[in-house]
Design a protein around this motif. Sequence first.
Motif, PDB file in Angstrom:
ATOM      1  N   THR A   1      14.436  -3.703 -11.916  1.00  0.00           N
ATOM      2  CA  THR A   1      13.755  -3.707 -10.615  1.00  0.00           C
ATOM      3  C   THR A   1      14.071  -2.416  -9.865  1.00  0.00           C
ATOM      4  N   ALA A   2      15.347  -1.996  -9.910  1.00  0.00           N
ATOM      5  CA  ALA A   2      15.745  -0.768  -9.219  1.00  0.00           C
ATOM      6  C   ALA A   2      15.006   0.436  -9.806  1.00  0.00           C
ATOM      7  N   ARG A   3      14.957   0.489 -11.144  1.00  0.00           N
ATOM      8  CA  ARG A   3      14.293   1.609 -11.817  1.00  0.00           C
ATOM      9  C   ARG A   3      12.798   1.608 -11.495  1.00  0.00           C
ATOM     10  N   PHE A   4      12.222   0.427 -11.483  1.00  0.00           N
ATOM     11  CA  PHE A   4      10.802   0.300 -11.233  1.00  0.00           C
ATOM     12  C   PHE A   4      10.445   0.843  -9.840  1.00  0.00           C
ATOM     13  N   LEU A   5      11.293   0.488  -8.862  1.00  0.00           N
ATOM     14  CA  LEU A   5      11.063   0.967  -7.494  1.00  0.00           C
ATOM     15  C   LEU A   5      11.260   2.473  -7.409  1.00  0.00           C
ATOM     16  N   ALA A   6      12.368   2.955  -8.010  1.00  0.00           N
ATOM     17  CA  ALA A   6      12.722   4.368  -7.866  1.00  0.00           C
ATOM     18  C   ALA A   6      11.788   5.271  -8.669  1.00  0.00           C
ATOM     19  N   ASP A   7      11.338   4.835  -9.838  1.00  0.00           N
ATOM     20  CA  ASP A   7      10.485   5.692 -10.674  1.00  0.00           C
ATOM     21  C   ASP A   7       9.003   5.458 -10.373  1.00  0.00           C
ATOM     22  N   HIS A   8       8.504   4.322 -10.798  1.00  0.00           N
ATOM     23  CA  HIS A   8       7.055   4.111 -10.762  1.00  0.00           C
ATOM     24  C   HIS A   8       6.500   3.969  -9.350  1.00  0.00           C
ATOM     25  N   MET A   9       7.169   3.131  -8.531  1.00  0.00           N
ATOM     26  CA  MET A   9       6.589   2.880  -7.226  1.00  0.00           C
ATOM     27  C   MET A   9       6.751   4.074  -6.290  1.00  0.00           C
ATOM     28  N   ALA A  10       7.773   4.895  -6.528  1.00  0.00           N
ATOM     29  CA  ALA A  10       7.910   6.111  -5.725  1.00  0.00           C
ATOM     30  C   ALA A  10       6.713   7.026  -5.983  1.00  0.00           C
ATOM     31  N   ARG A  11       6.292   7.120  -7.244  1.00  0.00           N
ATOM     32  CA  ARG A  11       5.117   7.941  -7.576  1.00  0.00           C
ATOM     33  C   ARG A  11       3.857   7.389  -6.935  1.00  0.00           C
ATOM     34  N   TRP A  12       3.897   6.095  -6.667  1.00  0.00           N
ATOM     35  CA  TRP A  12       2.731   5.432  -6.075  1.00  0.00           C
ATOM     36  C   TRP A  12       2.773   5.525  -4.537  1.00  0.00           C
ATOM     37  N   GLY A  13       3.845   6.138  -4.014  1.00  0.00           N
ATOM     38  CA  GLY A  13       3.918   6.363  -2.567  1.00  0.00           C
ATOM     39  C   GLY A  13       4.639   5.283  -1.795  1.00  0.00           C
ATOM     40  N   LEU A  14       5.333   4.410  -2.527  1.00  0.00           N
ATOM     41  CA  LEU A  14       6.113   3.379  -1.836  1.00  0.00           C
ATOM     42  C   LEU A  14       7.504   3.941  -1.548  1.00  0.00           C
ATOM     43  N   ASP A  15       7.963   3.821  -0.303  1.00  0.00           N
ATOM     44  CA  ASP A  15       9.313   4.275   0.053  1.00  0.00           C
ATOM     45  C   ASP A  15      10.271   3.110  -0.120  1.00  0.00           C
ATOM     46  N   ALA A  16      11.465   3.413  -0.647  1.00  0.00           N
ATOM     47  CA  ALA A  16      12.453   2.345  -0.782  1.00  0.00           C
ATOM     48  C   ALA A  16      13.791   2.813  -0.255  1.00  0.00           C
ATOM     49  N   THR A  17      14.475   1.920   0.482  1.00  0.00           N
ATOM     50  CA  THR A  17      15.847   2.181   0.914  1.00  0.00           C
ATOM     51  C   THR A  17      16.721   1.111   0.286  1.00  0.00           C
ATOM     52  N   PHE A  18      17.816   1.555  -0.368  1.00  0.00           N
ATOM     53  CA  PHE A  18      18.733   0.604  -0.992  1.00  0.00           C
ATOM     54  C   PHE A  18      19.939   0.410  -0.076  1.00  0.00           C
ATOM     55  N   VAL A  19      20.219  -0.829   0.278  1.00  0.00           N
ATOM     56  CA  VAL A  19      21.331  -1.119   1.195  1.00  0.00           C
ATOM     57  C   VAL A  19      22.176  -2.253   0.623  1.00  0.00           C
ATOM     58  N   ASP A  20      23.286  -2.509   1.304  1.00  0.00           N
ATOM     59  CA  ASP A  20      24.099  -3.663   0.953  1.00  0.00           C
ATOM     60  C   ASP A  20      23.511  -4.851   1.709  1.00  0.00           C
TER      61      ASP A  20
ATOM     62  N   ALA B   1       0.848  -1.203   0.000  1.00  0.00           N
ATOM     63  CA  ALA B   1       0.000   0.000   0.000  1.00  0.00           C
ATOM     64  C   ALA B   1       0.876   1.243   0.000  1.00  0.00           C
ATOM     65  N   PRO B   2       0.369   2.355  -0.574  1.00  0.00           N
ATOM     66  CA  PRO B   2       1.118   3.612  -0.488  1.00  0.00           C
ATOM     67  C   PRO B   2       1.510   3.904   0.969  1.00  0.00           C
ATOM     68  N   GLY B   3       2.743   4.366   1.160  1.00  0.00           N
ATOM     69  CA  GLY B   3       3.239   4.619   2.515  1.00  0.00           C
ATOM     70  C   GLY B   3       4.058   3.469   3.072  1.00  0.00           C
ATOM     71  N   ASP B   4       3.925   2.283   2.465  1.00  0.00           N
ATOM     72  CA  ASP B   4       4.734   1.144   2.914  1.00  0.00           C
ATOM     73  C   ASP B   4       6.192   1.352   2.512  1.00  0.00           C
ATOM     74  N   HIS B   5       7.076   0.724   3.268  1.00  0.00           N
ATOM     75  CA  HIS B   5       8.518   0.870   3.045  1.00  0.00           C
ATOM     76  C   HIS B   5       9.123  -0.465   2.607  1.00  0.00           C
ATOM     77  N   VAL B   6      10.016  -0.388   1.616  1.00  0.00           N
ATOM     78  CA  VAL B   6      10.672  -1.573   1.050  1.00  0.00           C
ATOM     79  C   VAL B   6      12.177  -1.418   1.202  1.00  0.00           C
ATOM     80  N   ILE B   7      12.861  -2.494   1.562  1.00  0.00           N
ATOM     81  CA  ILE B   7      14.326  -2.498   1.578  1.00  0.00           C
ATOM     82  C   ILE B   7      14.790  -3.377   0.412  1.00  0.00           C
ATOM     83  N   ALA B   8      15.718  -2.827  -0.388  1.00  0.00           N
ATOM     84  CA  ALA B   8      16.201  -3.557  -1.559  1.00  0.00           C
ATOM     85  C   ALA B   8      17.713  -3.383  -1.663  1.00  0.00           C
ATOM     86  N   PRO B   9      18.372  -4.300  -2.366  1.00  0.00           N
ATOM     87  CA  PRO B   9      19.838  -4.205  -2.480  1.00  0.00           C
ATOM     88  C   PRO B   9      20.287  -3.155  -3.490  1.00  0.00           C
ATOM     89  N   HIS B  10      21.481  -2.590  -3.254  1.00  0.00           N
ATOM     90  CA  HIS B  10      22.116  -1.701  -4.232  1.00  0.00           C
ATOM     91  C   HIS B  10      22.345  -2.452  -5.532  1.00  0.00           C
TER      92      HIS B  10
END
Length: 372
Positions: free
Chosen positions: A102-121, A87-96
Amino acid sequence: MRIETRAVHAGRSVDPATGAVVSAIHPSTTFERDVDGGYARGHLYARNSNPNRDALEHCLADLEGGLAAAAFGSGTAATMAVFQALAPGDHVIAPHDLYSGTARFLADHMARWGLDATFVDVMRPDEVQAALRPTTRLVWIETPSNPMLRVTDIARVAAVARAAGAVSVCDNTIATPILQLPLALGADLVHHATTKYLSGHSDVMGGAIVARSVGGIFERIRKFQASGGAIPSPFDCWLVLRSIRSLPYRVRAHSDHALRVAQFLAEHDRVTAVHYPGLPHHPGYDVAARQMRGCGGVLSVEIEGGRDAAMKVAARVRLFTRATSYGGADSYIEHRASIEGAGTRTPEGLLRLSIGLEHPDDLIEDLAQALA
Ligand SMILES: *Cc1c(COP(=O)(O)O)cnc(C)c1O
Protein backbone atom coordinates in the motif's frame (compact mmCIF):
# COMPACT_ATOMS: atom_id res chain seq x y z
CA MET A 1 -28.23 -12.47 14.90
CA ARG A 2 -24.75 -13.27 16.14
CA ILE A 3 -21.75 -13.17 13.85
CA GLU A 4 -21.21 -16.97 13.89
CA THR A 5 -24.73 -17.45 12.54
CA ARG A 6 -24.37 -14.68 9.95
CA ALA A 7 -21.00 -16.12 8.81
CA VAL A 8 -22.80 -19.38 8.02
CA HIS A 9 -25.96 -17.94 6.43
CA ALA A 10 -25.24 -14.53 4.85
CA GLY A 11 -25.15 -14.64 1.05
CA ARG A 12 -26.55 -18.17 0.88
CA SER A 13 -29.81 -19.80 -0.14
CA VAL A 14 -31.01 -23.23 -1.18
CA ASP A 15 -31.14 -23.37 -4.99
CA PRO A 16 -34.87 -23.34 -5.87
CA ALA A 17 -34.29 -25.27 -9.13
CA THR A 18 -32.38 -28.23 -7.68
CA GLY A 19 -32.61 -28.05 -3.89
CA ALA A 20 -28.80 -27.94 -3.68
CA VAL A 21 -27.80 -26.52 -0.29
CA VAL A 22 -24.47 -25.32 -1.67
CA SER A 23 -24.65 -22.68 -4.36
CA ALA A 24 -23.50 -23.46 -7.90
CA ILE A 25 -20.46 -21.79 -9.41
CA HIS A 26 -21.51 -19.66 -12.38
CA PRO A 27 -18.66 -19.34 -14.87
CA SER A 28 -20.93 -17.68 -17.45
CA THR A 29 -19.48 -14.42 -18.76
CA THR A 30 -22.78 -13.22 -20.20
CA PHE A 31 -26.46 -13.40 -19.25
CA GLU A 32 -29.65 -13.68 -21.27
CA ARG A 33 -31.49 -10.48 -22.05
CA ASP A 34 -35.28 -10.37 -21.63
CA VAL A 35 -37.54 -10.00 -24.70
CA ASP A 36 -38.33 -6.44 -23.64
CA GLY A 37 -34.58 -5.67 -23.68
CA GLY A 38 -34.16 -5.58 -19.90
CA TYR A 39 -32.20 -7.74 -17.46
CA ALA A 40 -34.83 -8.54 -14.84
CA ARG A 41 -32.66 -11.35 -13.42
CA GLY A 42 -30.04 -8.79 -12.42
CA HIS A 43 -26.97 -9.75 -14.43
CA LEU A 44 -25.76 -8.54 -17.81
CA TYR A 45 -22.05 -9.28 -18.16
CA ALA A 46 -19.75 -10.90 -15.59
CA ARG A 47 -17.35 -7.97 -15.27
CA ASN A 48 -20.29 -5.88 -13.98
CA SER A 49 -21.74 -8.55 -11.66
CA ASN A 50 -22.27 -12.25 -11.33
CA PRO A 51 -24.17 -14.44 -8.84
CA ASN A 52 -21.10 -15.69 -6.93
CA ARG A 53 -19.63 -12.22 -6.51
CA ASP A 54 -23.02 -10.86 -5.42
CA ALA A 55 -23.26 -13.57 -2.75
CA LEU A 56 -19.76 -12.83 -1.42
CA GLU A 57 -20.35 -9.06 -1.40
CA HIS A 58 -23.64 -9.51 0.42
CA CYS A 59 -21.93 -11.66 3.07
CA LEU A 60 -18.99 -9.24 3.56
CA ALA A 61 -21.34 -6.26 3.94
CA ASP A 62 -23.38 -8.20 6.48
CA LEU A 63 -20.36 -9.25 8.58
CA GLU A 64 -18.84 -5.74 8.65
CA GLY A 65 -22.20 -4.06 9.34
CA GLY A 66 -22.04 -2.13 6.05
CA LEU A 67 -24.64 -1.41 3.41
CA ALA A 68 -22.68 -2.73 0.43
CA ALA A 69 -19.39 -4.28 -0.63
CA ALA A 70 -17.30 -4.51 -3.79
CA ALA A 71 -15.03 -7.54 -4.29
CA PHE A 72 -11.75 -7.40 -6.22
CA GLY A 73 -9.15 -9.79 -7.61
CA SER A 74 -6.65 -8.96 -4.84
CA GLY A 75 -6.34 -6.78 -1.77
CA THR A 76 -4.15 -4.46 -3.79
CA ALA A 77 -6.79 -4.12 -6.52
CA ALA A 78 -9.23 -3.04 -3.79
CA THR A 79 -6.68 -0.50 -2.52
CA MET A 80 -6.20 0.80 -6.05
CA ALA A 81 -9.94 1.27 -6.51
CA VAL A 82 -10.07 3.47 -3.40
CA PHE A 83 -7.22 5.72 -4.53
CA GLN A 84 -8.45 5.88 -8.12
CA ALA A 85 -11.78 7.09 -6.78
CA LEU A 86 -9.93 10.27 -5.75
CA ALA A 87 -8.92 13.01 -8.17
CA PRO A 88 -5.44 14.29 -9.06
CA GLY A 89 -4.49 17.00 -6.56
CA ASP A 90 -6.32 15.31 -3.69
CA HIS A 91 -4.36 14.69 -0.49
CA VAL A 92 -4.22 11.41 1.46
CA ILE A 93 -2.96 10.80 5.00
CA ALA A 94 -1.57 7.32 5.65
CA PRO A 95 0.39 5.64 8.45
CA HIS A 96 4.16 5.10 8.45
CA ASP A 97 3.64 1.53 9.53
CA LEU A 98 1.59 0.20 6.69
CA TYR A 99 1.41 -2.86 4.48
CA SER A 100 4.44 -2.19 2.25
CA GLY A 101 2.46 -2.76 -0.96
CA THR A 102 0.00 0.00 0.00
CA ALA A 103 2.85 2.38 0.88
CA ARG A 104 4.64 1.64 -2.39
CA PHE A 105 1.45 2.01 -4.36
CA LEU A 106 0.81 5.46 -2.89
CA ALA A 107 4.41 6.64 -3.21
CA ASP A 108 5.04 5.31 -6.74
CA HIS A 109 1.91 4.96 -8.82
CA MET A 110 -0.48 7.37 -7.18
CA ALA A 111 2.15 10.10 -6.92
CA ARG A 112 2.51 9.92 -10.71
CA TRP A 113 -1.24 10.27 -10.90
CA GLY A 114 -1.07 13.51 -8.90
CA LEU A 115 -2.24 12.25 -5.54
CA ASP A 116 -0.36 13.80 -2.59
CA ALA A 117 0.33 11.61 0.41
CA THR A 118 1.61 12.42 3.89
CA PHE A 119 2.78 9.55 6.09
CA VAL A 120 2.27 10.09 9.82
CA ASP A 121 2.09 8.14 13.04
CA VAL A 122 -1.68 7.58 13.03
CA MET A 123 -1.41 6.19 16.56
CA ARG A 124 -1.30 9.88 17.44
CA PRO A 125 -4.54 11.54 16.32
CA ASP A 126 -2.84 14.96 16.81
CA GLU A 127 -0.37 14.05 14.01
CA VAL A 128 -3.31 13.28 11.74
CA GLN A 129 -4.89 16.60 12.70
CA ALA A 130 -1.62 18.46 12.01
CA ALA A 131 -1.23 16.83 8.57
CA LEU A 132 -4.67 17.92 7.36
CA ARG A 133 -4.80 20.24 4.36
CA PRO A 134 -7.77 21.86 2.63
CA THR A 135 -7.33 19.19 -0.08
CA THR A 136 -7.28 16.19 2.30
CA ARG A 137 -9.91 13.76 1.07
CA LEU A 138 -8.94 10.49 2.70
CA VAL A 139 -7.31 9.10 5.84
CA TRP A 140 -6.04 5.52 5.59
CA ILE A 141 -5.89 3.46 8.77
CA GLU A 142 -4.38 0.01 9.17
CA THR A 143 -4.84 -1.50 12.62
CA PRO A 144 -3.23 -3.62 13.86
CA SER A 145 -0.57 -2.58 11.37
CA ASN A 146 2.00 -4.36 9.33
CA PRO A 147 4.57 -5.43 10.47
CA MET A 148 4.87 -3.57 13.81
CA LEU A 149 1.33 -4.39 15.04
CA ARG A 150 0.71 -0.77 15.97
CA VAL A 151 -2.82 0.04 17.08
CA THR A 152 -4.79 3.07 15.91
CA ASP A 153 -7.77 4.43 17.82
CA ILE A 154 -10.27 4.07 14.98
CA ALA A 155 -13.03 6.16 16.60
CA ARG A 156 -10.69 9.11 17.24
CA VAL A 157 -9.01 9.13 13.84
CA ALA A 158 -12.32 8.62 12.00
CA ALA A 159 -13.72 11.62 13.93
CA VAL A 160 -10.72 13.79 12.94
CA ALA A 161 -11.21 12.78 9.29
CA ARG A 162 -14.95 13.39 9.37
CA ALA A 163 -14.58 16.84 10.94
CA ALA A 164 -12.23 17.74 8.06
CA GLY A 165 -14.66 16.46 5.44
CA ALA A 166 -12.38 13.50 4.59
CA VAL A 167 -13.28 9.83 4.24
CA SER A 168 -11.65 7.31 6.59
CA VAL A 169 -10.74 3.84 5.38
CA CYS A 170 -9.67 1.06 7.73
CA ASP A 171 -7.65 -1.90 6.45
CA ASN A 172 -9.21 -4.63 8.61
CA THR A 173 -7.23 -7.52 7.13
CA ILE A 174 -5.42 -8.61 10.30
CA ALA A 175 -8.38 -8.19 12.67
CA THR A 176 -11.26 -9.36 10.42
CA PRO A 177 -14.87 -8.50 11.38
CA ILE A 178 -14.67 -11.19 14.05
CA LEU A 179 -12.30 -9.10 16.19
CA GLN A 180 -13.01 -5.51 15.11
CA LEU A 181 -15.84 -3.59 13.41
CA PRO A 182 -14.40 -0.31 12.04
CA LEU A 183 -17.70 0.93 10.57
CA ALA A 184 -19.36 0.77 13.99
CA LEU A 185 -16.42 2.83 15.33
CA GLY A 186 -17.00 5.55 12.72
CA ALA A 187 -14.88 4.57 9.69
CA ASP A 188 -16.52 5.11 6.30
CA LEU A 189 -14.96 2.20 4.41
CA VAL A 190 -13.36 -1.11 5.37
CA HIS A 191 -10.62 -2.64 3.23
CA HIS A 192 -9.81 -6.36 3.14
CA ALA A 193 -7.21 -8.53 1.56
CA THR A 194 -9.50 -11.60 1.53
CA THR A 195 -6.28 -13.40 0.53
CA LYS A 196 -5.55 -13.68 4.26
CA TYR A 197 -8.01 -14.81 6.97
CA LEU A 198 -11.23 -14.56 4.97
CA SER A 199 -10.01 -17.15 2.49
CA GLY A 200 -7.97 -18.66 5.31
CA HIS A 201 -6.08 -21.40 3.48
CA SER A 202 -3.46 -19.52 1.42
CA ASP A 203 -5.10 -20.60 -1.82
CA VAL A 204 -7.14 -17.63 -3.11
CA MET A 205 -6.20 -14.02 -3.88
CA GLY A 206 -8.90 -11.45 -3.32
CA GLY A 207 -9.83 -8.09 -1.88
CA ALA A 208 -12.89 -6.10 -0.94
CA ILE A 209 -14.17 -2.70 0.09
CA VAL A 210 -17.16 -2.54 2.43
CA ALA A 211 -19.07 0.73 2.75
CA ARG A 212 -21.01 2.27 5.60
CA SER A 213 -23.29 3.96 3.06
CA VAL A 214 -23.75 3.82 -0.68
CA GLY A 215 -23.19 6.91 -2.83
CA GLY A 216 -20.19 9.25 -2.57
CA ILE A 217 -16.81 7.56 -2.85
CA PHE A 218 -18.31 4.06 -2.77
CA GLU A 219 -20.33 4.83 -5.90
CA ARG A 220 -17.06 5.64 -7.71
CA ILE A 221 -15.38 2.52 -6.32
CA ARG A 222 -18.30 0.41 -7.54
CA LYS A 223 -18.05 1.94 -11.02
CA PHE A 224 -14.29 1.46 -11.06
CA GLN A 225 -14.78 -2.21 -10.14
CA ALA A 226 -16.83 -2.78 -13.31
CA SER A 227 -14.91 -0.49 -15.65
CA GLY A 228 -11.40 -1.15 -14.28
CA GLY A 229 -12.04 -4.89 -14.43
CA ALA A 230 -9.85 -6.10 -11.51
CA ILE A 231 -12.56 -8.54 -10.47
CA PRO A 232 -12.32 -11.92 -8.73
CA SER A 233 -13.37 -15.05 -10.63
CA PRO A 234 -16.69 -16.75 -9.74
CA PHE A 235 -14.74 -19.73 -8.38
CA ASP A 236 -12.58 -17.48 -6.17
CA CYS A 237 -15.71 -15.77 -4.80
CA TRP A 238 -17.25 -19.17 -4.11
CA LEU A 239 -14.10 -20.33 -2.28
CA VAL A 240 -13.91 -17.23 -0.06
CA LEU A 241 -17.60 -17.51 0.81
CA ARG A 242 -17.05 -21.19 1.68
CA SER A 243 -14.17 -20.27 3.98
CA ILE A 244 -16.14 -17.54 5.74
CA ARG A 245 -18.45 -20.21 7.20
CA SER A 246 -15.68 -21.16 9.63
CA LEU A 247 -14.13 -17.67 9.99
CA PRO A 248 -15.23 -16.92 13.59
CA TYR A 249 -13.80 -20.19 14.92
CA ARG A 250 -10.60 -19.99 12.91
CA VAL A 251 -9.88 -16.40 13.87
CA ARG A 252 -10.45 -17.05 17.57
CA ALA A 253 -8.05 -20.00 17.44
CA HIS A 254 -5.40 -18.00 15.51
CA SER A 255 -5.78 -15.24 18.08
CA ASP A 256 -5.59 -17.49 21.16
CA HIS A 257 -2.57 -19.35 19.78
CA ALA A 258 -0.78 -16.11 18.86
CA LEU A 259 -1.23 -14.81 22.41
CA ARG A 260 0.32 -18.01 23.80
CA VAL A 261 3.27 -17.78 21.39
CA ALA A 262 3.70 -14.05 22.19
CA GLN A 263 3.76 -14.79 25.93
CA PHE A 264 6.40 -17.50 25.40
CA LEU A 265 8.59 -15.22 23.24
CA ALA A 266 8.26 -12.27 25.64
CA GLU A 267 9.96 -14.42 28.32
CA HIS A 268 12.79 -15.64 26.07
CA ASP A 269 16.37 -14.41 26.69
CA ARG A 270 17.26 -14.03 23.01
CA VAL A 271 14.19 -11.94 22.21
CA THR A 272 14.58 -8.17 22.60
CA ALA A 273 10.99 -7.19 21.73
CA VAL A 274 7.65 -8.80 20.99
CA HIS A 275 5.11 -6.71 19.09
CA TYR A 276 1.65 -8.02 19.88
CA PRO A 277 -1.19 -5.80 21.16
CA GLY A 278 -2.46 -8.61 23.41
CA LEU A 279 0.58 -8.22 25.69
CA PRO A 280 0.07 -5.66 28.51
CA HIS A 281 3.39 -3.86 27.82
CA HIS A 282 2.36 -3.10 24.20
CA PRO A 283 1.67 0.65 23.67
CA GLY A 284 -1.62 -0.18 21.93
CA TYR A 285 -2.86 -2.60 24.61
CA ASP A 286 -5.56 -0.31 26.08
CA VAL A 287 -6.95 0.84 22.74
CA ALA A 288 -6.91 -2.75 21.45
CA ALA A 289 -8.72 -3.94 24.57
CA ARG A 290 -11.40 -1.32 23.91
CA GLN A 291 -11.90 -1.76 20.17
CA MET A 292 -10.97 -5.42 19.56
CA ARG A 293 -12.11 -8.80 20.82
CA GLY A 294 -8.77 -10.63 20.65
CA CYS A 295 -5.67 -9.40 18.85
CA GLY A 296 -5.38 -11.73 15.86
CA GLY A 297 -2.87 -14.25 14.61
CA VAL A 298 0.04 -12.03 13.50
CA LEU A 299 2.90 -10.92 15.70
CA SER A 300 6.46 -9.83 15.22
CA VAL A 301 9.52 -10.41 17.28
CA GLU A 302 12.99 -8.87 17.39
CA ILE A 303 15.92 -11.21 17.88
CA GLU A 304 19.09 -10.21 19.73
CA GLY A 305 21.93 -9.87 17.21
CA GLY A 306 20.02 -8.26 14.34
CA ARG A 307 19.69 -9.53 10.81
CA ASP A 308 22.04 -12.53 10.94
CA ALA A 309 20.60 -13.84 14.19
CA ALA A 310 17.04 -13.43 12.88
CA MET A 311 17.91 -15.19 9.63
CA LYS A 312 19.40 -18.09 11.61
CA VAL A 313 16.22 -18.51 13.64
CA ALA A 314 14.15 -18.50 10.43
CA ALA A 315 16.54 -21.09 8.97
CA ARG A 316 16.15 -23.45 11.96
CA VAL A 317 12.36 -23.67 12.32
CA ARG A 318 10.79 -26.95 11.21
CA LEU A 319 7.06 -26.49 11.61
CA PHE A 320 6.90 -22.85 10.48
CA THR A 321 7.40 -22.30 6.77
CA ARG A 322 9.66 -19.45 5.67
CA ALA A 323 7.09 -17.56 3.63
CA THR A 324 5.42 -14.20 3.33
CA SER A 325 1.69 -13.60 3.89
CA TYR A 326 -0.50 -14.71 6.79
CA GLY A 327 -3.92 -16.08 7.58
CA GLY A 328 -3.37 -19.67 6.44
CA ALA A 329 -4.01 -22.79 8.51
CA ASP A 330 -0.23 -23.34 8.61
CA SER A 331 2.27 -21.04 10.33
CA TYR A 332 4.78 -18.80 8.55
CA ILE A 333 7.89 -16.95 9.59
CA GLU A 334 9.38 -14.11 7.62
CA HIS A 335 12.37 -11.77 7.77
CA ARG A 336 10.31 -8.72 6.96
CA ALA A 337 12.98 -6.08 6.18
CA SER A 338 14.38 -8.16 3.31
CA ILE A 339 10.98 -8.61 1.64
CA GLU A 340 10.18 -4.89 2.04
CA GLY A 341 13.50 -3.91 0.42
CA ALA A 342 15.49 -0.67 0.37
CA GLY A 343 14.18 2.21 2.46
CA THR A 344 12.22 0.02 4.87
CA ARG A 345 11.76 1.25 8.45
CA THR A 346 11.38 -2.32 9.70
CA PRO A 347 14.16 -3.37 12.13
CA GLU A 348 16.70 -5.82 10.64
CA GLY A 349 16.31 -8.22 13.54
CA LEU A 350 12.54 -8.50 13.10
CA LEU A 351 10.71 -11.67 12.19
CA ARG A 352 6.99 -11.60 11.44
CA LEU A 353 5.07 -14.67 12.49
CA SER A 354 1.74 -15.83 11.17
CA ILE A 355 0.33 -18.22 13.74
CA GLY A 356 -1.68 -21.01 12.17
CA LEU A 357 -4.09 -23.57 13.50
CA GLU A 358 -1.50 -26.11 14.67
CA HIS A 359 -1.44 -26.84 18.41
CA PRO A 360 0.25 -23.82 20.03
CA ASP A 361 2.52 -26.05 22.15
CA ASP A 362 3.98 -27.56 18.98
CA LEU A 363 4.65 -24.06 17.63
CA ILE A 364 6.26 -23.00 20.91
CA GLU A 365 8.46 -26.13 20.94
CA ASP A 366 9.55 -25.40 17.38
CA LEU A 367 10.46 -21.80 18.25
CA ALA A 368 12.24 -22.95 21.41
CA GLN A 369 14.52 -25.30 19.44
CA ALA A 370 15.13 -22.66 16.74
CA LEU A 371 16.14 -20.11 19.42
CA ALA A 372 18.27 -22.56 21.42
C1 LIG B 1 -1.79 -8.73 1.96
C2 LIG B 1 -2.27 -7.39 2.35
C3 LIG B 1 -2.70 -6.46 1.40
C4 LIG B 1 -2.63 -6.75 -0.08
O1 LIG B 1 -3.42 -7.82 -0.47
P1 LIG B 1 -3.06 -8.71 -1.77
O2 LIG B 1 -4.22 -9.66 -1.83
O3 LIG B 1 -1.74 -9.35 -1.50
O4 LIG B 1 -3.00 -7.79 -2.94
C5 LIG B 1 -3.18 -5.25 1.85
N1 LIG B 1 -3.22 -4.94 3.16
C6 LIG B 1 -2.79 -5.81 4.10
C7 LIG B 1 -2.86 -5.41 5.54
C8 LIG B 1 -2.30 -7.05 3.73
O5 LIG B 1 -1.86 -7.89 4.67
